[in-house]
Design a protein around this motif. Structure first.
Motif, PDB file in Angstrom:
ATOM      1  N   TYR A   1     -31.242  42.105  43.586  1.00  0.00           N
ATOM      2  CA  TYR A   1     -30.378  43.111  42.952  1.00  0.00           C
ATOM      3  C   TYR A   1     -29.007  43.052  43.609  1.00  0.00           C
ATOM      4  CZ  TYR A   1     -28.828  47.646  41.130  1.00  0.00           C
ATOM      5  OH  TYR A   1     -28.139  48.643  40.483  1.00  0.00           O
TER       6      TYR A   1
ATOM      7  N   CYS B   1     -25.064  44.857  43.380  1.00  0.00           N
ATOM      8  CA  CYS B   1     -24.265  45.923  42.784  1.00  0.00           C
ATOM      9  C   CYS B   1     -23.157  45.324  41.930  1.00  0.00           C
ATOM     10  CB  CYS B   1     -23.664  46.820  43.855  1.00  0.00           C
ATOM     11  SG  CYS B   1     -24.923  47.754  44.727  1.00  0.00           S
TER      12      CYS B   1
ATOM     13  N   CYS C   1     -27.988  53.166  41.385  1.00  0.00           N
ATOM     14  CA  CYS C   1     -28.536  51.861  41.783  1.00  0.00           C
ATOM     15  C   CYS C   1     -29.993  51.962  42.223  1.00  0.00           C
ATOM     16  CB  CYS C   1     -27.678  51.231  42.884  1.00  0.00           C
ATOM     17  SG  CYS C   1     -26.161  50.497  42.224  1.00  0.00           S
TER      18      CYS C   1
ATOM     19  N   HIS D   1     -22.641  53.533  50.322  1.00  0.00           N
ATOM     20  CA  HIS D   1     -23.443  53.258  49.124  1.00  0.00           C
ATOM     21  C   HIS D   1     -24.839  52.698  49.443  1.00  0.00           C
ATOM     22  CE1 HIS D   1     -24.315  52.597  44.962  1.00  0.00           C
ATOM     23  NE2 HIS D   1     -24.280  51.279  45.042  1.00  0.00           N
TER      24      HIS D   1
ATOM     25  N   GLU E   1     -28.520  54.377  49.131  1.00  0.00           N
ATOM     26  CA  GLU E   1     -29.546  53.788  48.256  1.00  0.00           C
ATOM     27  C   GLU E   1     -30.866  53.668  49.017  1.00  0.00           C
ATOM     28  OE1 GLU E   1     -29.002  50.132  46.103  1.00  0.00           O
ATOM     29  OE2 GLU E   1     -26.872  50.482  45.839  1.00  0.00           O
TER      30      GLU E   1
HETATM   31 ZN   LIG Z   1     -25.141  49.771  43.964  1.00  0.00          ZN
END
Ligand SMILES: [Zn+2]
Length: 462
Positions: A30, A32, A216, A241, A245
């Motif tokens: 994954y 961003c 996210c 961030h 997460e």
């Molecule tokens: Zn993100």
């Protein structure tokens, strides 16, 4: 051929570690993606290109169809609201337009589309569900239309960024509000005012919208599961961030990790300084593509190791273009068309397997170029296959030399140039050398270089 062990520098452990996927049949990554309120600048392009190379390498190692690469689109954000308001257009029009340009720009950089590209606006239900789980577990609380994550509720909060508590507080996006239990608490949900044009959805806590971090966590869970292999992004995302997460995902799912490997690309400067509109060094990909081929931009981004800071300059870009001219000259000279689908040279795979050492992989590519220039045709296929892992040298050499951006080529279309060359060939046949020379000079003034060979005249934009 044995595949070398992939090693990845993991930001969480501060170590280069052997990469062991949870499931070799489905390696999950994954990254961003963009917040879509404006055109992508060259700093936004760096992670796209870096993780595109990693996705290509993972597919090379584990096989096509055994990698799931997800890169999200953040289409809920206060910057988006402000820009749509400024331009007087609906939010959805702004995000759709921006996404379209983003896709075209990244394609010009030879970045393959990710396997899945979720939009935040399509994942609202999952966000609300996750926030409710966090409230039920005592990690979050509702207050005055907001829902906040309670940082002290997580024992080992802050392991990724290793920030001190006062720095954590400074990073908690909203100001210290009276409804916060702890100054470091961050927003999961906030109220929206339709009168102000703020987008909103109904929720158990009132009409509102999600905070950025929960977007996210919910999107990665929906597509890749509660835990997955690699989470990537730029260095600037580590805090708050990615830290947040991790807090949301681990607390919601009772897991020790969110992702097993955290990868971050370094900062990008332009012309030796931090990019800013006032300094005139703020380069959007879209503008650069009017002057330079996307492949040259890609090559320049890959010449620096992804973890190092990168100084992006126009001079460096011109140099990258000349390098590619050299590669394509050699590939054109051979005549036969070869594809990049054969075995990649071990040197390139080895270099990339060592924490994505693209500068070293490029030096192997240059060695192969030298061999090809010495007439060693046996290296051609390997050179192309190795370059394919880097997303380079995959176009027909003729297209490379003809397909340079218009502004650099006198504004003539390919057909117009072909017609002029045809007229010149006719003139030469009739021994009208005054006319044929005049056409040649005219094209040369426009930066179009003719090369007469046994097969006729070829041309390129110089
Ligand atoms: Zn993100």
């Amino acid at each position: 051929m044995t595949t070398p062990t992939l090693k990845i520098h993991d930001t969480l452990s501060r170590e280069k570690r052997d990469f062991v996927p949870q499931d070799e049949k489905n390696v999950r990554m994954y990254v961003c993606g963009p917040t879509v309120y404006d055109k992508a600048h060259i700093g936004n392009a760096r992670p796209v290109v870096v993780f595109d190379v990693l996705a290509r390498l993972l597919r090379h190692i584990y096989g096509e169809g055994h990698v799931t690469y997800a890169r999200n689109i953040t289409d809920i954000d206060d910057k988006i609201n402000a820009r749509a308001h400024e331009r007087g257009i609906p939010i959805r029009d702004l995000t759709d337009q921006t996404i379209e340009v983003f896709h075209a720009d990244m394609k010009a950089l030879n970045a393959l589309p990710p396997d899945v590209e979720p939009r935040a606006t399509d994942t609202i239900d999952e966000m609300i569900e996750m926030i409710q789980v966090l409230i039920d577990k005592g990690n979050a609380y509702a207050a005055e239309g907001h829902v906040l994550f309670n940082v002290p509720s997580m024992d080992d909060y802050g392991r990724l960024s290793r920030r001190k508590r006062d720095e954590q507080i400074a990073g908690a996006r909203v100001e210290v509000a009276p409804y916060k239990k702890d100054a470091a608490d961050f927003v999961l949900w906030k109220p929206s005012d339709p009168e102000k044009g703020e987008p909103g959805w109904d929720s158990p806590w009132g009409y509102g919208r999600p905070g950025w971090h929960i977007e996210c966590s919910a999107m990665s869970k929906k597509i890749l599961g509660e835990t997955f292999d690699i989470h990537g992004g730029g260095l600037d995302l580590i805090f708050p961030h990615h830290e947040n997460e991790i807090a949301q995902s681990r607390c919601a799912h009772d897991t020790d990790v969110m992702a097993n490997y955290w990868m971050h690309n370094g900062y990008l400067m332009a012309e030796g300084e931090k990019m800013s509109k006032s300094l005139g060094n703020f380069y959007t990909v879209n503008e650069l593509l009017e002057e330079f081929p996307g492949e040259a931009i890609r090559l320049l981004l890959l010449k620096t190791h992804y973890r190092q800071p990168l100084d992006f300059t126009k001079e460096g870009l011109a140099e990258a273009k000349r390098e590619l001219d050299g590669f394509y000259q050699a590939l054109r000279a051979g005549g036969t068309t070869a594809s990049g689908s054969g075995d990649s040279p071990a040197g390139i795979v080895d270099a990339l397997s060592d924490d994505l050492n693209t500068p070293k992989a490029l030096s192997v590519l240059h060695e192969l170029l030298s061999a090809l220039n010495r007439g060693d045709e046996a290296v051609r296929q390997g050179l192309l296959a190795g370059a394919a892992l880097l997303g380079l040298l995959q176009q027909d050499p003729e297209d490379w030399f003809k397909g340079q951006p218009k502004s650099a080529a006198g504004g003539l279309s390919d057909d117009e140039i072909d017609a002029k060359i045809q007229a010149r060939t006719e003139a030469r046949k009739n021994k009208d050398f005054a006319t044929s020379d005049a056409i040649r000079d005219e094209l040369q003034d426009m930066g179009i270089i003719l090369e007469d060979g046994a097969q006729g005249t070829t041309w390129r934009r110089g």
